[in-house]
Enzyme design. Structure first.
Site, PDB file in Angstrom:
ATOM      1  N   CYS A 254      42.415   2.967  23.197  1.00 52.45           N
ATOM      2  CA  CYS A 254      42.663   1.773  22.457  1.00 52.45           C
ATOM      3  C   CYS A 254      44.282   1.544  22.283  1.00 52.45           C
ATOM      4  CB  CYS A 254      42.060   1.938  21.079  1.00 52.45           C
ATOM      5  SG  CYS A 254      42.030   0.493  20.032  1.00 52.45           S
TER       6      CYS A 254
ATOM      7  N   CYS B  46      27.029   4.780  17.419  1.00 56.19           N
ATOM      8  CA  CYS B  46      28.390   4.163  17.227  1.00 56.19           C
ATOM      9  C   CYS B  46      29.071   4.329  18.932  1.00 56.19           C
ATOM     10  CB  CYS B  46      29.376   4.852  16.584  1.00 56.19           C
ATOM     11  SG  CYS B  46      31.090   4.490  16.683  1.00 56.19           S
TER      12      CYS B  46
ATOM     13  N   CYS C 144      46.527   1.480  15.645  1.00 50.58           N
ATOM     14  CA  CYS C 144      46.609   1.714  13.823  1.00 50.58           C
ATOM     15  C   CYS C 144      46.922   2.986  13.646  1.00 50.58           C
ATOM     16  CB  CYS C 144      45.088   1.358  13.300  1.00 50.58           C
ATOM     17  SG  CYS C 144      44.564  -0.193  14.056  1.00 50.58           S
TER      18      CYS C 144
ATOM     19  N   GLU D 211      33.777   8.626  24.125  1.00 57.05           N
ATOM     20  CA  GLU D 211      32.884   9.108  22.931  1.00 57.05           C
ATOM     21  C   GLU D 211      32.007   8.226  22.438  1.00 57.05           C
ATOM     22  OE1 GLU D 211      36.468  12.384  21.774  1.00 57.05           O
ATOM     23  OE2 GLU D 211      35.216  11.177  20.001  1.00 57.05           O
TER      24      GLU D 211
ATOM     25  N   CYS E 174      44.481   5.947  12.964  1.00 52.91           N
ATOM     26  CA  CYS E 174      43.515   6.102  13.848  1.00 52.91           C
ATOM     27  C   CYS E 174      43.797   7.022  15.155  1.00 52.91           C
ATOM     28  CB  CYS E 174      43.035   4.786  14.330  1.00 52.91           C
ATOM     29  SG  CYS E 174      41.315   4.916  15.394  1.00 52.91           S
TER      30      CYS E 174
ATOM     31  N   CYS F 189      34.572   7.949  11.608  1.00 57.25           N
ATOM     32  CA  CYS F 189      35.343   6.893  11.896  1.00 57.25           C
ATOM     33  C   CYS F 189      36.941   6.998  12.034  1.00 57.25           C
ATOM     34  CB  CYS F 189      35.542   5.902  10.692  1.00 57.25           C
ATOM     35  SG  CYS F 189      34.061   4.950  10.440  1.00 57.25           S
TER      36      CYS F 189
END
Ligand code: SAH
Length: 300
Positions: free
Chosen positions: A69, A62, A73, A49, A76, A288
């Site tokens: 990932c 971005c 976290c 993305e 996220c 975000c």
């Protein structure tokens, strides 16, 4: 293959001799505020993305640095899926070119704040920074690398003395809370992280930006602001407050505008420079922490 006047000459020449194409535009989701989220399909079928964020003054992209990932976290979306692989340099630069072409507007800023942890893919990210700088013509000061912090890598990055902006995802004012929110922090004590940031400032002469996701009732009390201010005293820095953008798996609460202002005022009263990041693209899960590989399938 798409051609455009924005396509750097060096890349055009390279593409003639190498049988690889650009990533394919797989899906495009425009949000109400003008932000556009793109799903790009890579040569091996993986999807990443990218987000184009326009303001009157500039167009920001971005970019993702990995497919998925591994940092996990808690708040996220990207970390809730599986990590697949690192992106190659051309797959990162391609994201910027795609947004530039789609908007028919020059990209002014690039932030490495999409999917992935850039310091775990340092070689490709450094090559992409160089290419964005030299081939696409974006000044280093208009490039921001956001990291949760990986032991040794910050020091390695500092030695390169780049003029990019370093943003460190802090999110908590003490080690116990940070380790809870950011599991990888268990292996990188806050004191060591701040020591590396101090060294980064001393070596590069650039201030460090600290990202702080504000989770209502979790890390937004005046005591947290005081604790944070104590850590940052004397460190050339800037705090960027990010209101939590909701994701399905966890039930953190987004702070109200009042709660955010109160927390920011507490920091400012301690002479800490703090600004608020406006959430862009929320209605398309493009803000975000909302980028995830799993939704990719649904969009196909
Ligand atoms: N891996 C890099 C880039 C991540 S995305 C890093 O950790 O810095 C950029 C920022 O968005 C990070 O500060 C990240 O912690 C934050 N973020 C993640 N999930 C979020 C959410 N749900 N709401 C708001 N910000 C979030």
């Amino acid at each position: 293959m798409r051609r455009s006047r924005f396509f750097p000459r060096r890349w055009r020449a390279e593409l003639k001799s190498i049988p690889i194409g650009r990533s394919q535009l797989h899906h495009r989701s425009p949000a109400q505020d003008g932000t556009v989220k793109y799903l790009l399909q890579l040569a091996d079928g993986q999807i990443v993305e990218t987000v184009g964020i326009p303001t009157q003054k500039r167009l920001t992209v971005c970019v993702s640095s990995q497919v998925g990932c591994p940092m996990a976290c808690d708040f996220c979306a990207t970390g809730k899926g599986n990590w697949q692989r690192n992106l190659a340099c051309h797959e990162i630069v391609d994201q910027v070119l795609t947004v530039q072409e789609d908007f028919q507007r020059r990209v002014g800023n690039v932030v490495f704040m999409g999917m992935g942890e850039p310091l775990l893919n340092l070689d490709s990210v450094l090559a992409a920074i160089r290419s964005l700088n030299e081939d696409v013509g974006i000044g280093q000061r208009s490039l921001t690398l956001s990291t949760v912090g990986i032991p040794d890598r910050l020091r390695k990055l500092a030695k390169l003395k780049l003029q990019i902006t370093l943003a460190v995802s802090l999110h908590a004012s003490n080690q116990a809370l940070r380790s809870q929110l950011v599991p990888s922090a268990q292996h990188y004590p806050l004191e060591a992280l701040f020591a590396d940031c101090r060294e980064y400032v001393a070596t590069t002469g650039r201030r460090v930006s600290f990202e702080y996701i504000v989770l209502a009732g979790v890390n937004d009390q005046p005591a947290h602001a005081l604790e944070l201010a104590r850590h940052l005293r004397g460190l050339q820095s800037h705090v960027n407050l990010i209101p939590y953008n909701p994701i399905a798996e966890v039930d953190y609460q987004r702070p109200t505008a009042n709660q955010l202002q109160t927390f920011m005022a507490c920091l400012q009263a301690q002479h800490i420079t703090a600004t608020l990041r406006r959430s862009r693209g929320l209605d398309q899960d493009a803000a975000c922490g909302q980028l995830r590989a799993s939704q990719v399938q649904a969009a196909v």
